[in-house]
Scaffold this motif. Structure first.
Motif, PDB file in Angstrom:
ATOM      1  N   ASP A 282       9.514 -12.463   3.923  1.00 51.03           N
ATOM      2  CA  ASP A 282       9.916 -13.005   2.816  1.00 51.03           C
ATOM      3  C   ASP A 282       9.167 -12.777   1.488  1.00 51.03           C
ATOM      4  O   ASP A 282       9.614 -12.777   0.242  1.00 51.03           O
ATOM      5  CB  ASP A 282      10.449 -14.471   2.946  1.00 51.03           C
ATOM      6  CG  ASP A 282      11.496 -14.721   4.071  1.00 51.03           C
ATOM      7  OD1 ASP A 282      12.316 -13.728   4.317  1.00 51.03           O
ATOM      8  OD2 ASP A 282      11.739 -15.888   4.563  1.00 51.03           O
ATOM      9  N   LYS A 283       7.925 -12.621   1.811  1.00 56.28           N
ATOM     10  CA  LYS A 283       6.903 -12.439   0.681  1.00 56.28           C
ATOM     11  C   LYS A 283       6.429 -11.290   0.292  1.00 56.28           C
ATOM     12  O   LYS A 283       5.990 -11.245  -0.899  1.00 56.28           O
ATOM     13  CB  LYS A 283       5.469 -13.510   0.978  1.00 56.28           C
ATOM     14  CG  LYS A 283       5.879 -14.970   1.407  1.00 56.28           C
ATOM     15  CD  LYS A 283       4.636 -15.618   1.888  1.00 56.28           C
ATOM     16  CE  LYS A 283       4.913 -17.238   2.175  1.00 56.28           C
ATOM     17  NZ  LYS A 283       3.812 -18.075   2.258  1.00 56.28           N
ATOM     18  N   THR A 284       6.627 -10.199   1.285  1.00 56.62           N
ATOM     19  CA  THR A 284       5.991  -8.954   0.876  1.00 56.62           C
ATOM     20  C   THR A 284       7.195  -7.929   1.340  1.00 56.62           C
ATOM     21  O   THR A 284       7.833  -8.180   2.363  1.00 56.62           O
ATOM     22  CB  THR A 284       4.768  -8.573   1.755  1.00 56.62           C
ATOM     23  OG1 THR A 284       5.244  -8.810   3.087  1.00 56.62           O
ATOM     24  CG2 THR A 284       3.922  -9.615   1.273  1.00 56.62           C
ATOM     25  N   PRO A 285       6.878  -6.576   0.847  1.00 57.71           N
ATOM     26  CA  PRO A 285       7.878  -5.548   1.084  1.00 57.71           C
ATOM     27  C   PRO A 285       6.979  -4.839   2.433  1.00 57.71           C
ATOM     28  O   PRO A 285       7.515  -3.617   2.601  1.00 57.71           O
ATOM     29  CB  PRO A 285       7.966  -4.715   0.051  1.00 57.71           C
ATOM     30  CG  PRO A 285       6.630  -4.891  -0.903  1.00 57.71           C
ATOM     31  CD  PRO A 285       6.202  -6.398  -0.517  1.00 57.71           C
ATOM     32  N   TRP A 286       5.815  -5.265   3.018  1.00 53.22           N
ATOM     33  CA  TRP A 286       5.073  -4.693   3.895  1.00 53.22           C
ATOM     34  C   TRP A 286       5.898  -4.241   5.129  1.00 53.22           C
ATOM     35  O   TRP A 286       6.583  -5.017   5.615  1.00 53.22           O
ATOM     36  CB  TRP A 286       4.033  -5.302   4.259  1.00 53.22           C
ATOM     37  CG  TRP A 286       2.861  -5.547   2.960  1.00 53.22           C
ATOM     38  CD1 TRP A 286       2.927  -5.014   1.935  1.00 53.22           C
ATOM     39  CD2 TRP A 286       2.055  -6.605   2.803  1.00 53.22           C
ATOM     40  NE1 TRP A 286       2.080  -5.210   1.048  1.00 53.22           N
ATOM     41  CE2 TRP A 286       1.374  -6.525   1.542  1.00 53.22           C
ATOM     42  CE3 TRP A 286       1.801  -7.780   3.631  1.00 53.22           C
ATOM     43  CZ2 TRP A 286       0.428  -7.346   0.939  1.00 53.22           C
ATOM     44  CZ3 TRP A 286       0.656  -8.630   3.285  1.00 53.22           C
ATOM     45  CH2 TRP A 286       0.036  -8.508   2.011  1.00 53.22           C
ATOM     46  N   HIS A 287       5.731  -3.216   5.617  1.00 55.80           N
ATOM     47  CA  HIS A 287       6.189  -2.849   7.227  1.00 55.80           C
ATOM     48  C   HIS A 287       5.391  -3.518   8.334  1.00 55.80           C
ATOM     49  O   HIS A 287       4.293  -3.928   7.910  1.00 55.80           O
ATOM     50  CB  HIS A 287       6.125  -1.170   7.274  1.00 55.80           C
ATOM     51  CG  HIS A 287       7.089  -0.733   6.489  1.00 55.80           C
ATOM     52  ND1 HIS A 287       6.752  -0.675   5.080  1.00 55.80           N
ATOM     53  CD2 HIS A 287       8.442  -0.345   6.678  1.00 55.80           C
ATOM     54  CE1 HIS A 287       7.844   0.425   4.551  1.00 55.80           C
ATOM     55  NE2 HIS A 287       8.812   0.364   5.541  1.00 55.80           N
ATOM     56  N   ARG A 288       5.905  -3.459   9.545  1.00 54.65           N
ATOM     57  CA  ARG A 288       5.173  -4.259  10.424  1.00 54.65           C
ATOM     58  C   ARG A 288       3.674  -3.336  10.590  1.00 54.65           C
ATOM     59  O   ARG A 288       2.786  -4.075  11.036  1.00 54.65           O
ATOM     60  CB  ARG A 288       6.111  -3.991  11.940  1.00 54.65           C
ATOM     61  CG  ARG A 288       7.309  -4.648  11.931  1.00 54.65           C
ATOM     62  CD  ARG A 288       8.147  -4.411  13.166  1.00 54.65           C
ATOM     63  NE  ARG A 288       7.180  -4.859  14.389  1.00 54.65           N
ATOM     64  CZ  ARG A 288       6.994  -6.016  15.026  1.00 54.65           C
ATOM     65  NH1 ARG A 288       7.756  -7.023  14.479  1.00 54.65           N
ATOM     66  NH2 ARG A 288       6.598  -6.126  15.980  1.00 54.65           N
ATOM     67  N   LYS A 289       3.783  -2.117  10.711  1.00 56.60           N
ATOM     68  CA  LYS A 289       2.458  -1.465  10.979  1.00 56.60           C
ATOM     69  C   LYS A 289       1.317  -1.813  10.060  1.00 56.60           C
ATOM     70  O   LYS A 289       0.204  -2.050  10.313  1.00 56.60           O
ATOM     71  CB  LYS A 289       2.733   0.063  11.068  1.00 56.60           C
ATOM     72  CG  LYS A 289       1.735   0.908  11.475  1.00 56.60           C
ATOM     73  CD  LYS A 289       1.890   2.403  11.672  1.00 56.60           C
ATOM     74  CE  LYS A 289       0.862   3.020  12.181  1.00 56.60           C
ATOM     75  NZ  LYS A 289       1.033   4.622  12.234  1.00 56.60           N
ATOM     76  N   THR A 290       1.846  -1.962   8.806  1.00 52.00           N
ATOM     77  CA  THR A 290       0.840  -2.430   7.583  1.00 52.00           C
ATOM     78  C   THR A 290       0.285  -3.638   7.898  1.00 52.00           C
ATOM     79  O   THR A 290      -1.085  -3.900   7.781  1.00 52.00           O
ATOM     80  CB  THR A 290       1.592  -2.297   6.374  1.00 52.00           C
ATOM     81  OG1 THR A 290       2.047  -1.173   5.895  1.00 52.00           O
ATOM     82  CG2 THR A 290       0.728  -2.846   5.162  1.00 52.00           C
TER      83      THR A 290
END
Length: 126
Positions: free
Chosen positions: A35-43
């Motif tokens: 909910d806080k970031t657009p990061w992917h799982r891998k990141t």
């Protein structure tokens, strides 16, 4: 006491989650950051791995999942980052930094009262 590891802005986001609640699995960390970031799982998994290598996190394998705990205490991380900021931006001088923030930040009467109390208490120390 050893020097706290340097933590990037993104790594701070992970640490804040783990400081708030521990232990957490990688999936739980990913879920809380969704909910806080657009990061992917891998990141996020990369950030977790970096924090383990830096000595900020430890892990334990339980069945097929890893659970993570902070090795770096929040207070120590903040202290180290504050010192680094003070050294980088204000050449280690506290008074110019404090003056800058007081002049350029909106302070409530309560904020001013708390700052005065801190300074008064600090003035009483030998």
């Amino acid at each position: 006491m050893r020097k706290p590891p340097r933590i990037s802005e993104a790594e701070w986001q992970v640490m804040k989650i783990i400081w708030k609640e521990q232990p957490l699995t990688a999936d739980q960390i990913i879920q809380r950051l969704a909910d806080k970031t657009p990061w992917h799982r891998k990141t996020i998994k990369t950030l977790i791995g970096r924090l383990v290598r830096k000595g900020a996190l430890r892990f334990e394998k339980l069945d097929r999942q890893y659970r993570y705990w902070p090795l770096l205490k929040e207070e120590n991380g903040i202290r180290g980052e504050s010192r680094s900021f003070l050294d980088r931006v204000f050449d280690g001088a506290l008074q110019p930094m404090m003056a800058h923030f007081v002049r350029h930040q909106k302070l409530t009467p309560k904020d001013i009262q708390e700052l005065q109390a801190i300074l008064k208490q600090k003035g009483k120390q030998p």
